[in-house]
Design an enzyme around this catalytic site. Structure first.
Site, PDB file in Angstrom:
ATOM      1  N   LYS A  43      -0.923  -0.742   5.136  1.00 46.31           N
ATOM      2  CA  LYS A  43      -1.054   0.610   4.649  1.00 46.31           C
ATOM      3  C   LYS A  43      -2.419   1.082   4.425  1.00 46.31           C
ATOM      4  O   LYS A  43      -3.399   0.214   3.730  1.00 46.31           O
ATOM      5  CB  LYS A  43      -0.163   1.167   3.677  1.00 46.31           C
ATOM      6  CG  LYS A  43      -0.227   0.181   2.300  1.00 46.31           C
ATOM      7  CD  LYS A  43       0.972   0.351   1.547  1.00 46.31           C
ATOM      8  CE  LYS A  43       0.875  -0.310   0.188  1.00 46.31           C
ATOM      9  NZ  LYS A  43       1.847  -0.519  -0.686  1.00 46.31           N
ATOM     10  N   ARG A 141      11.334   4.202  -7.807  1.00 44.71           N
ATOM     11  CA  ARG A 141      10.194   5.063  -6.951  1.00 44.71           C
ATOM     12  C   ARG A 141      11.187   5.469  -5.555  1.00 44.71           C
ATOM     13  O   ARG A 141      11.737   6.451  -5.705  1.00 44.71           O
ATOM     14  CB  ARG A 141       9.159   4.138  -6.837  1.00 44.71           C
ATOM     15  CG  ARG A 141       7.910   4.907  -6.273  1.00 44.71           C
ATOM     16  CD  ARG A 141       6.711   4.164  -6.356  1.00 44.71           C
ATOM     17  NE  ARG A 141       6.740   2.874  -5.392  1.00 44.71           N
ATOM     18  CZ  ARG A 141       5.884   2.121  -4.983  1.00 44.71           C
ATOM     19  NH1 ARG A 141       4.646   1.926  -5.466  1.00 44.71           N
ATOM     20  NH2 ARG A 141       6.034   0.871  -4.067  1.00 44.71           N
ATOM     21  N   TYR A 261     -27.752  11.622 -15.265  1.00 43.59           N
ATOM     22  CA  TYR A 261     -26.997  12.589 -15.854  1.00 43.59           C
ATOM     23  C   TYR A 261     -26.917  12.352 -17.283  1.00 43.59           C
ATOM     24  O   TYR A 261     -26.500  11.112 -17.927  1.00 43.59           O
ATOM     25  CB  TYR A 261     -25.849  13.039 -15.084  1.00 43.59           C
ATOM     26  CG  TYR A 261     -26.141  13.666 -13.884  1.00 43.59           C
ATOM     27  CD1 TYR A 261     -26.605  14.968 -14.041  1.00 43.59           C
ATOM     28  CD2 TYR A 261     -25.617  13.080 -12.716  1.00 43.59           C
ATOM     29  CE1 TYR A 261     -26.963  15.605 -12.725  1.00 43.59           C
ATOM     30  CE2 TYR A 261     -25.926  13.794 -11.487  1.00 43.59           C
ATOM     31  CZ  TYR A 261     -26.555  15.062 -11.503  1.00 43.59           C
ATOM     32  OH  TYR A 261     -26.704  15.716 -10.338  1.00 43.59           O
ATOM     33  N   MET A 314     -23.010  11.363  -7.695  1.00 41.10           N
ATOM     34  CA  MET A 314     -22.291  11.176  -6.429  1.00 41.10           C
ATOM     35  C   MET A 314     -22.904  10.434  -5.401  1.00 41.10           C
ATOM     36  O   MET A 314     -22.167   9.673  -4.680  1.00 41.10           O
ATOM     37  CB  MET A 314     -22.127  12.780  -5.918  1.00 41.10           C
ATOM     38  CG  MET A 314     -21.382  13.142  -4.810  1.00 41.10           C
ATOM     39  SD  MET A 314     -21.282  14.754  -4.056  1.00 41.10           S
ATOM     40  CE  MET A 314     -20.487  15.528  -5.209  1.00 41.10           C
TER      41      MET A 314
HETATM   42  C1  LIG Z   1       1.806  -1.695  -1.035  1.00 40.71           C
HETATM   43  C2  LIG Z   1       3.350  -2.766  -1.093  1.00 40.71           C
HETATM   44  C3  LIG Z   1       3.358  -4.027  -0.760  1.00 40.71           C
HETATM   45  C4  LIG Z   1       2.118  -4.949  -1.044  1.00 40.71           C
HETATM   46  O1  LIG Z   1       1.446  -4.993  -2.344  1.00 40.71           O
HETATM   47  P1  LIG Z   1       0.302  -5.972  -2.852  1.00 40.71           P
HETATM   48  O2  LIG Z   1       0.556  -5.693  -4.086  1.00 40.71           O
HETATM   49  O3  LIG Z   1      -0.509  -5.370  -2.185  1.00 40.71           O
HETATM   50  O4  LIG Z   1       0.562  -7.210  -2.119  1.00 40.71           O
HETATM   51  C5  LIG Z   1       4.682  -4.762  -0.635  1.00 40.71           C
HETATM   52  N1  LIG Z   1       5.475  -3.710  -0.647  1.00 40.71           N
HETATM   53  C6  LIG Z   1       5.630  -2.664  -0.905  1.00 40.71           C
HETATM   54  C7  LIG Z   1       6.892  -1.846  -0.971  1.00 40.71           C
HETATM   55  C8  LIG Z   1       4.278  -1.848  -1.065  1.00 40.71           C
HETATM   56  O5  LIG Z   1       4.413  -0.541  -1.424  1.00 40.71           O
END
Ligand SMILES: *Cc1c(COP(=O)(O)O)cnc(C)c1O
Length: 371
Positions: A43, A141, A261, A314
């Site tokens: 992802k 969640r 800055y 930036m």
């Molecule tokens: C992002 C995610 C993972 C991977 O987690 P890592 O800590 O990056 O290994 C696994 N399962 C779910 C449901 C996630 O959202």
């Protein structure tokens, strides 16, 4: 213009992705979790390193199951990997069912309405398409409550589609002694027992690197594959990302003058300062900067570690190179922010964030290359 197309001569930074380290990390994780299978989480554009390069490398390294967050990511992944098993974690958004069919993606269903919509869709197309089921065991969640999961188990014969995976997600896997881990494990075990014949998956990277009791049939590592450090008690695998920033300018600063800055850095001696051509618009956290009261991150210039000074702008940041021989470094050279002993973990800690956020924020203005 994608960052791959930005010529090196024009770029403020050079981002190098080590594909052999990526493949080696995946294979090392697969070895450590065997006999459980090892998926790969890709992802967020493969945690910022680039989906296309990551996905093909991971497939060649042996990964067959992949997780993405969104349908759009699943579609892009399907174009790259025609034969992969692809799960979409964020659930089945209304009206997207056909796209799951068109691209042979598996939704991760986590609520009664999502299950119902998938049932109706399968009925309508006359095809029982597999999906995964997400059960919440403490994250609050996504996912069904354990009670809802029991209900689904009881009605499994009438579900109307096959379950290809049962999953839950650990909230505190990076803290092995946190009591929530054992509680989630116990609850997930009980639920998995109600779904005989369905593969079970609980662990992210931190879980995969720990007690095998948490591995079940399939682990889902992300950050560890990309060289991040998911837990303090386990060394990270090989670094995958190297980041070098161009020195745009070298200037002399008199004692007592300030840099950047807010005048947050005051030179306490006549100083030489390298101005690097990247900043927070390139994903370098503003909190990696420094002030007179608080040191920041470091960069390696001509083989020496040098402190970042003042606030990060930036598009620019400043490094104190007073201790480096004058002829050792020139404008146009590169300074290393990740690599040469400077770890992701370290930059994240200096920036009061986590490896994940550093990687997924990596900028689009770098010249990117794979090595
Ligand atoms: C992002 C995610 C993972 C991977 O987690 P890592 O800590 O990056 O290994 C696994 N399962 C779910 C449901 C996630 O959202």
């Amino acid at each position: 213009m994608t960052s791959r197309d930005i010529p090196l001569a024009e770029a403020g930074g050079l981002l190098t992705i080590d594909l052999s380290a990526l493949a080696a990390n995946y294979q090392e994780l697969a070895r450590r979790v065997a006999p459980a299978a090892c998926a790969a989480v890709v992802k967020g554009d493969a945690y910022g390193i680039g989906l296309a390069t990551a996905a093909t490398t991971l497939w060649q390294a042996g990964a067959r199951s992949f997780f993405v967050a969104l349908l759009s990511e699943g579609r892009a992944l399907r174009d790259l990997l025609p034969d992969a098993e692809i799960f979409v974690l964020n659930g089945l958004f209304p009206g997207t069912e056909t796209a799951y069919q068109d691209h042979d993606l598996r939704p991760v269903l986590g609520s009664a309405p999502e299950i119902e919509r998938w049932q109706h869709f399968c009925e309508r197309i006359g095809e029982a398409r597999p999906a995964a089921l997400h059960v919440d065991t403490g994250m609050n969640r996504l996912g069904l409550t354990p009670a809802e999961a029991v209900h689904v188990a009881e009605g499994r014969d009438e579900l109307g589609f096959p379950l290809s995976l049962l999953m839950s997600h650990l909230a505190c896997a990076d803290e092995p002694d946190h009591p929530l881990n054992a509680r989630q494990l116990e609850d997930f075990r009980a639920i998995a027992a109600l779904f005989p014949g369905v593969r079970a998956s609980l662990s992210n990277s931190a879980g995969a690197l720990g007690d095998p009791a948490y591995h079940f049939d399939l682990v889902r590592p992300g950050i560890a594959v990309y060289g991040g450090r998911p837990r303090a008690d386990v060394a990270p695998l090989r670094p995958v990302v190297r980041l070098e920033l161009r020195i745009a300018r070298i200037r002399h600063v008199h004692e007592g003058e300030t840099v950047g800055y807010g005048g947050a850095h005051t030179a306490i001696r006549p100083s030489r300062v390298a101005i690097l051509s990247a900043g927070y618009a390139d994903g370098i956290p503003r909190l990696a900067g420094a002030s007179d009261l608080c040191p920041g991150a470091e960069a390696v210039v001509a083989g020496h570690r040098c402190p970042l000074i003042g606030r990060i702008s930036m598009d620019l940041l400043a490094v104190d190179i007073t201790d480096i021989a004058e002829d050792a470094v020139r404008p146009g050279d590169f300074a290393t922010l990740l690599g040469d002993g400077l770890t992701l973990d370290n930059l994240a800690r200096h920036s009061r964030t986590i490896d994940y956020e550093i990687l997924t924020s990596l900028g689009r203005r770098y010249h990117r290359r794979s090595a």
